[in-house]
Write a protein that holds these residues in place. Sequence first.
Motif, PDB file in Angstrom:
ATOM      1  N   ALA A  71       6.256   9.947   6.796  1.00 50.42           N
ATOM      2  CA  ALA A  71       6.920  11.238   6.232  1.00 50.42           C
ATOM      3  C   ALA A  71       7.805  11.382   7.015  1.00 50.42           C
ATOM      4  O   ALA A  71       9.425  12.205   7.475  1.00 50.42           O
ATOM      5  CB  ALA A  71       6.191  12.700   6.246  1.00 50.42           C
ATOM      6  N   MET A  72       7.361  11.426   8.318  1.00 46.81           N
ATOM      7  CA  MET A  72       8.204  12.068  10.156  1.00 46.81           C
ATOM      8  C   MET A  72       9.929  10.679  10.371  1.00 46.81           C
ATOM      9  O   MET A  72      10.921  11.480   9.622  1.00 46.81           O
ATOM     10  CB  MET A  72       7.260  11.460  11.220  1.00 46.81           C
ATOM     11  N   GLY A  73       9.860   9.426   9.336  1.00 48.64           N
ATOM     12  CA  GLY A  73      11.009   8.984   9.045  1.00 48.64           C
ATOM     13  C   GLY A  73      12.093   9.763   8.284  1.00 48.64           C
ATOM     14  O   GLY A  73      13.194   9.817   8.647  1.00 48.64           O
ATOM     15  N   LEU A  74      11.214   9.754   7.483  1.00 47.76           N
ATOM     16  CA  LEU A  74      12.494  10.403   6.604  1.00 47.76           C
ATOM     17  C   LEU A  74      13.076  11.582   6.564  1.00 47.76           C
ATOM     18  O   LEU A  74      14.125  12.117   6.753  1.00 47.76           O
ATOM     19  CB  LEU A  74      11.558  10.724   4.700  1.00 47.76           C
ATOM     20  N   THR A  75      12.011  12.397   7.528  1.00 40.35           N
ATOM     21  CA  THR A  75      12.845  14.282   8.008  1.00 40.35           C
ATOM     22  C   THR A  75      13.853  13.797   8.511  1.00 40.35           C
ATOM     23  O   THR A  75      14.661  14.414   8.759  1.00 40.35           O
ATOM     24  CB  THR A  75      11.802  14.805   8.549  1.00 40.35           C
ATOM     25  N   ILE A  76      13.999  12.962   9.830  1.00 39.39           N
ATOM     26  CA  ILE A  76      14.711  12.511  11.137  1.00 39.39           C
ATOM     27  C   ILE A  76      16.246  11.904  10.012  1.00 39.39           C
ATOM     28  O   ILE A  76      17.173  12.376  10.292  1.00 39.39           O
ATOM     29  CB  ILE A  76      14.346  11.346  11.434  1.00 39.39           C
ATOM     30  N   LEU A  77      15.537  11.139   9.064  1.00 44.19           N
ATOM     31  CA  LEU A  77      17.045  10.101   8.712  1.00 44.19           C
ATOM     32  C   LEU A  77      18.175  11.357   7.447  1.00 44.19           C
ATOM     33  O   LEU A  77      18.749  12.044   7.737  1.00 44.19           O
ATOM     34  CB  LEU A  77      16.763   9.457   7.707  1.00 44.19           C
ATOM     35  N   LEU A  78      16.510  12.109   6.781  1.00 44.91           N
ATOM     36  CA  LEU A  78      17.013  13.294   6.275  1.00 44.91           C
ATOM     37  C   LEU A  78      18.012  14.498   6.727  1.00 44.91           C
ATOM     38  O   LEU A  78      19.196  15.279   6.637  1.00 44.91           O
ATOM     39  CB  LEU A  78      16.927  13.852   5.248  1.00 44.91           C
ATOM     40  N   GLY A  79      17.241  14.559   7.755  1.00 44.24           N
ATOM     41  CA  GLY A  79      18.232  15.830   8.597  1.00 44.24           C
ATOM     42  C   GLY A  79      19.411  15.215   9.408  1.00 44.24           C
ATOM     43  O   GLY A  79      20.604  16.293   9.937  1.00 44.24           O
ATOM     44  N   GLN A  80      19.488  14.240  10.022  1.00 42.56           N
ATOM     45  CA  GLN A  80      20.406  13.638  10.408  1.00 42.56           C
ATOM     46  C   GLN A  80      21.684  13.420   9.222  1.00 42.56           C
ATOM     47  O   GLN A  80      23.391  13.845   9.698  1.00 42.56           O
ATOM     48  CB  GLN A  80      20.929  12.312  10.590  1.00 42.56           C
ATOM     49  N   GLN A  81      21.533  13.330   8.311  1.00 35.13           N
ATOM     50  CA  GLN A  81      22.244  13.298   7.295  1.00 35.13           C
ATOM     51  C   GLN A  81      22.821  14.860   6.620  1.00 35.13           C
ATOM     52  O   GLN A  81      24.449  14.955   6.354  1.00 35.13           O
ATOM     53  CB  GLN A  81      22.010  12.558   5.945  1.00 35.13           C
ATOM     54  N   ILE A  82      22.411  15.876   6.809  1.00 33.21           N
ATOM     55  CA  ILE A  82      22.456  17.657   5.608  1.00 33.21           C
ATOM     56  C   ILE A  82      23.661  17.383   7.149  1.00 33.21           C
ATOM     57  O   ILE A  82      24.493  18.011   7.144  1.00 33.21           O
ATOM     58  CB  ILE A  82      20.788  17.769   5.957  1.00 33.21           C
ATOM     59  N   GLY A  83      23.051  17.206   8.139  1.00 35.11           N
ATOM     60  CA  GLY A  83      23.966  17.568   9.781  1.00 35.11           C
ATOM     61  C   GLY A  83      25.111  17.360   9.502  1.00 35.11           C
ATOM     62  O   GLY A  83      26.263  17.899  10.216  1.00 35.11           O
ATOM     63  N   ARG A  84      25.553  15.691   8.987  1.00 39.65           N
ATOM     64  CA  ARG A  84      26.224  15.248   8.498  1.00 39.65           C
ATOM     65  C   ARG A  84      26.866  15.990   7.774  1.00 39.65           C
ATOM     66  O   ARG A  84      28.426  14.946   7.708  1.00 39.65           O
ATOM     67  CB  ARG A  84      26.898  14.077   9.310  1.00 39.65           C
ATOM     68  N   GLY A  85      26.616  16.799   6.966  1.00 41.04           N
ATOM     69  CA  GLY A  85      27.109  17.384   5.530  1.00 41.04           C
ATOM     70  C   GLY A  85      27.861  15.820   4.451  1.00 41.04           C
ATOM     71  O   GLY A  85      28.012  15.673   3.603  1.00 41.04           O
ATOM     72  N   GLU A  86      26.965  15.052   4.508  1.00 40.78           N
ATOM     73  CA  GLU A  86      25.991  13.432   3.639  1.00 40.78           C
ATOM     74  C   GLU A  86      25.803  13.941   2.514  1.00 40.78           C
ATOM     75  O   GLU A  86      24.616  13.023   2.539  1.00 40.78           O
ATOM     76  CB  GLU A  86      25.776  12.248   4.462  1.00 40.78           C
ATOM     77  N   LYS A  87      25.936  14.674   1.481  1.00 38.59           N
ATOM     78  CA  LYS A  87      25.628  14.844   0.676  1.00 38.59           C
ATOM     79  C   LYS A  87      24.612  13.982  -0.502  1.00 38.59           C
ATOM     80  O   LYS A  87      23.256  14.058  -0.784  1.00 38.59           O
ATOM     81  CB  LYS A  87      25.470  16.246  -0.275  1.00 38.59           C
TER      82      LYS A  87
END
Length: 231
Positions: A71-87
């Motif tokens: 789950a931590m892996g998905l957290t990191i990836l999702l956080g990066q994409q949200i931070g870049r505005g990649e909905k």
Amino acid sequence: MTKQTSFTQGKILQPLILFAFPVLLALFLQAMYGAIDLLIVGKFASSVDVSAVSTGSQIMVTLTNLVSSFAMGLTILLGQQIGRGEKEAGGKSVGTGILFFIIIAVIMSIAMLFLAPQVSSLMNAPQEAFDKTVAYLRICGGGMVVIVAYNLIGCIFRGLGDSKTPLITVAIACVFNIIGDLILCAIFHMGTEGAAIATVFAQVISVLISLLLIRKTELPFTLHRKYIKNH
């Protein structure tokens, strides 16, 4: 909704500590399920039940930690994409995560249901407590679906920058676990089986609360059914 933590503006240390502490505490509370079962079973059941819960809970903690690591892996990836505005990319990551965690849940549940005797033997469960250890593993293993579901929803919240909501839900589950243990072990004298049922029930409560909260959350990514596949 709980205030989200931002890592894209200002200093990083304080937001990191504020974000990490609830994560660590939530993992600690998840690990405490077995300890709570052991404490109450030791008070109201036999030494055989204590041995079974002790052995079985160690296996369940290991599996829970494994799921949490994924789950931590998905957290990191999702956080990066949200931070870049990649909905759209964020939605596809969550969709892939849903598929991935469904597969994990099915495999773990089937494995624990059918391989519980072999796992108990591998853990050198005492002969007197062997059958009860198998029962504990099968009941808790059958609940792997809710363990996986909680960790999936929790990692989405954390990807949004909210690590407090998963902590709140697991804390509520711990309370229900204690209540369930007391009712099933102290009143109905169900021993090992009662402790296992109480654990699964508490985790179901945690998942239901998490689902309710995430449905009320405005998500910063786009999620469609067609995204639930391997990207």
